[in-house]
Design a protein around this motif. Structure first.
Motif, PDB file in Angstrom:
ATOM      1  N   UNK A 242       0.815  -1.212   0.000  1.00 38.74           N
ATOM      2  CA  UNK A 242       0.000   0.000   0.000  1.00 38.74           C
ATOM      3  C   UNK A 242       0.844   1.255   0.000  1.00 38.74           C
ATOM      4  N   UNK A 243       0.301   2.351  -0.565  1.00 40.00           N
ATOM      5  CA  UNK A 243       1.086   3.587  -0.695  1.00 40.00           C
ATOM      6  C   UNK A 243       1.259   4.358   0.603  1.00 40.00           C
ATOM      7  N   UNK A 244       0.303   4.236   1.523  1.00 41.44           N
ATOM      8  CA  UNK A 244       0.340   5.031   2.753  1.00 41.44           C
ATOM      9  C   UNK A 244       0.790   4.137   3.910  1.00 41.44           C
ATOM     10  N   UNK A 245       1.996   4.354   4.403  1.00 45.03           N
ATOM     11  CA  UNK A 245       2.532   3.505   5.466  1.00 45.03           C
ATOM     12  C   UNK A 245       2.687   4.270   6.782  1.00 45.03           C
ATOM     13  N   UNK A 246       2.007   5.407   6.881  1.00 44.42           N
ATOM     14  CA  UNK A 246       2.096   6.191   8.116  1.00 44.42           C
ATOM     15  C   UNK A 246       1.268   5.535   9.219  1.00 44.42           C
ATOM     16  N   UNK A 263      -7.651  -0.789   0.667  1.00 43.92           N
ATOM     17  CA  UNK A 263      -6.460  -1.351   1.314  1.00 43.92           C
ATOM     18  C   UNK A 263      -6.115  -2.708   0.709  1.00 43.92           C
ATOM     19  N   UNK A 264      -4.801  -3.036   0.594  1.00 43.71           N
ATOM     20  CA  UNK A 264      -4.409  -4.361   0.095  1.00 43.71           C
ATOM     21  C   UNK A 264      -4.945  -5.469   0.995  1.00 43.71           C
ATOM     22  N   UNK A 265      -5.474  -6.491   0.363  1.00 42.18           N
ATOM     23  CA  UNK A 265      -6.047  -7.623   1.091  1.00 42.18           C
ATOM     24  C   UNK A 265      -5.155  -8.857   0.981  1.00 42.18           C
ATOM     25  N   UNK A 266      -5.645  -9.956   1.510  1.00 44.54           N
ATOM     26  CA  UNK A 266      -4.820 -11.161   1.614  1.00 44.54           C
ATOM     27  C   UNK A 266      -4.282 -11.627   0.269  1.00 44.54           C
ATOM     28  N   UNK A 267      -5.130 -11.620  -0.760  1.00 41.64           N
ATOM     29  CA  UNK A 267      -4.681 -12.116  -2.060  1.00 41.64           C
ATOM     30  C   UNK A 267      -3.491 -11.313  -2.569  1.00 41.64           C
ATOM     31  N   UNK A 401      -1.514  -0.076   8.620  1.00 47.45           N
ATOM     32  CA  UNK A 401      -2.948   0.132   8.374  1.00 47.45           C
ATOM     33  C   UNK A 401      -3.775  -1.014   8.951  1.00 47.45           C
ATOM     34  N   UNK A 402      -3.522  -1.338  10.220  1.00 45.41           N
ATOM     35  CA  UNK A 402      -4.232  -2.430  10.873  1.00 45.41           C
ATOM     36  C   UNK A 402      -4.598  -2.045  12.295  1.00 45.41           C
ATOM     37  N   UNK A 403      -5.456  -2.847  12.892  1.00 48.36           N
ATOM     38  CA  UNK A 403      -5.753  -2.687  14.320  1.00 48.36           C
ATOM     39  C   UNK A 403      -6.120  -4.049  14.890  1.00 48.36           C
ATOM     40  N   UNK A 448       7.218  -2.453   7.687  1.00 48.56           N
ATOM     41  CA  UNK A 448       7.105  -1.408   6.686  1.00 48.56           C
ATOM     42  C   UNK A 448       7.251  -1.988   5.303  1.00 48.56           C
ATOM     43  N   UNK A 449       7.222  -1.132   4.278  1.00 45.85           N
ATOM     44  CA  UNK A 449       7.408  -1.614   2.916  1.00 45.85           C
ATOM     45  C   UNK A 449       8.869  -1.984   2.681  1.00 45.85           C
ATOM     46  N   UNK A 450       9.106  -2.720   1.611  1.00 47.05           N
ATOM     47  CA  UNK A 450      10.484  -3.060   1.250  1.00 47.05           C
ATOM     48  C   UNK A 450      11.218  -1.789   0.869  1.00 47.05           C
ATOM     49  N   UNK A 451      12.489  -1.647   1.210  1.00 48.82           N
ATOM     50  CA  UNK A 451      13.247  -0.450   0.851  1.00 48.82           C
ATOM     51  C   UNK A 451      13.393  -0.331  -0.658  1.00 48.82           C
ATOM     52  N   UNK A 452      13.348   0.894  -1.146  1.00 53.60           N
ATOM     53  CA  UNK A 452      13.513   1.131  -2.579  1.00 53.60           C
ATOM     54  C   UNK A 452      14.986   1.166  -2.937  1.00 53.60           C
TER      55      UNK A 452
END
Length: 452
Positions: A242-246, A263-267, A401-403, A448-452
């Motif tokens: 996902x684009x928003x990782x705040x 939001x990205x889901x399991x698939x 983006x979870x709780x 977090x996301x993978x580093x670019x």
């Protein structure tokens, strides 16, 4: 098969899935004359079947390779008295299981049978107990069993070799069921006795077209290849998508982020994590929950078992399927990845009648008793015990983006008799944000996301 009316021989079925095959012979002594019951004409019928098929019995077996993976393969010859099980068939089946167990090679069963051989009576039916015992020994040895259901797969062959396998594939249109076509109740729905009907009922993992069968069997042969007996390394934690990782500022922000339909889901997580994956479907109790994605995938070339909630309320069949997956992985030495994302367990009347409580308890127990490491990632909603059942104690991470909450904020406010305007405040009080969960020690960290 595309046309289930056209039945292929045992050796043609072997050629469909195997690179190489070396047949074994037991040198069994055939039943004397007309067999143990003295069934008139039985001996002559066996002789005709042998001449017609080139097989001395209704099963052939031997060493094989599937996709380069050494296996033991057994294949039914339906042209030999309808692929029926007699005493000599039991000898061959038991020998095939023993060969797989001795060499720790996955067993691949290519089944086409009408059931037990009437001409041998209870002697024939007793072979099912031999198969059941051989199956138990194979499981205890941690060796996998893949069944491919051809047309037809009925009677005791389905109830032991087929339904008792770790992974069950079926060819399209194959007749599959305990009751054969001539002994079903009048007016019975034929769809219930088909490969597709058994898939919908949670009894089959996948219906695979003939042209894709070789590749699919090769995948499972590699996944079921048998472990070293030592616990495998844990599956790495997936990256956040996902684009928003705040991180969310408030509890209600966390809830809204997790419930965001974009939001990205399991698939999406499974596709990002695995280069290939194959499903394990169904709870083997008549149910299949499309909101619980289970199977085995390849991560960096290594097979990893997975169970992933897809964002819907999880039904009892989903919990039972996930528990089956964890137990399966433990026996075969596969690490497990679980993705947690559900507003909670389904709580409608149908779910209660289907045993929601027992199914959730079963998954809690399976994860607690897991014999291989379980890695869990919270990727969205963590709704109460229905989500916690899939989370590994001490090995759970979360995305931004979870709780995770003991109860949904709306329900908490309702139980406390608060005005709906105080739901957001209640969310803050529940301390359900990822950073709250880390501080409380509920999760090990935030990914977090993978580093670019």
């Amino acid at each position: 098969m595309a046309d289930p009316g056209v039945r292929i021989s045992a050796r043609e079925a072997i050629a469909l899935v195997c690179d190489t095959f070396t047949e074994h012979e037991l040198g069994e002594v055939p039943p004397a004359g007309d067999g143990p019951l003295g069934w008139e004409g039985y001996g002559a019928a066996r002789d005709r079947a042998a001449r017609r098929t080139g097989s001395a019995e209704s099963v052939v077996y031997g060493d094989a390779t599937c996709g380069g993976v050494p296996c033991v393969v057994l294949s039914f010859e339906f042209g030999f008295l309808g692929g029926s099980l007699g005493e000599r068939t039991g000898d061959r089946l038991e020998a095939a299981y023993a060969l797989a167990r001795e060499h720790r090679r996955p067993l691949v069963s290519l089944i086409a049978t009408g059931g037990s051989r009437m001409q041998e009576g209870m002697v024939a039916l007793g072979q099912l107990q031999r198969v059941a015992r051989a199956s138990v020994l194979l499981r205890e040895a941690g060796v996998g069993h893949l069944a491919v259901l051809r047309d037809p797969t009925t009677g005791g062959g389905w109830a032991t070799l087929g339904a008792g396998a770790d992974v069950v594939l079926a060819l399209p249109g194959a007749q599959v069921g305990f009751a054969g076509s001539r002994v079903r109740p009048p007016g019975a729905d034929p769809a219930a006795y088909s490969a597709e009907g058994q898939l919908a009922a949670g009894q089959v993992d996948a219906v695979v077209a003939e042209h894709a069968l070789r590749d699919t069997v090769a995948f499972w042969a590699g996944a079921l290849g048998g472990g070293t007996g030592e616990a495998p390394e844990a599956a790495p934690v997936p990256r956040a998508l996902g684009p928003d990782v705040r991180l969310p500022r408030s509890g209600w922000d966390a809830v809204r982020a997790a419930r965001d339909p974009g939001r990205p889901r399991a698939a999406a997580y499974l596709d990002d994590y695995f280069t290939r994956r194959e499903p394990l479907r169904g709870d083997r109790c008549g149910g299949d929950d499309p909101g619980m994605l289970c199977g085995v995938g390849l991560h960096q070339g290594r097979p990893v078992a997975y169970a992933a909630q897809a964002g819907t309320a999880t039904r009892p069949a989903g919990y039972r399927t996930a528990a089956r997956l964890v137990e399966f992985a433990g026996r075969l030495g596969l690490p497990v990845l679980t993705l947690v994302d559900t507003p909670g367990a389904a709580n409608d009347a149908e779910a209660e009648r289907a045993g929601a409580g027992a199914a959730i308890a079963g998954l809690f127990g399976a994860v607690a008793a897991a014999r291989t490491p379980v890695t869990s990632l919270l990727i969205g909603e963590g709704g109460s015990g229905g989500a916690l059942a899939l989370a590994a104690p001490g090995r759970t991470w979360a995305t931004p983006d979870s709780y995770f909450s003991v109860i949904a904020p709306e329900w908490a406010a309702a139980i406390l008799k608060r005005d709906p305007s105080r739901v957001a405040h209640t969310a803050d009080q529940l301390r359900l944000r990822p950073q709250d969960l880390a501080e409380l020690g509920v999760i090990r960290g935030i990914v977090g996301p993978a580093p670019h």
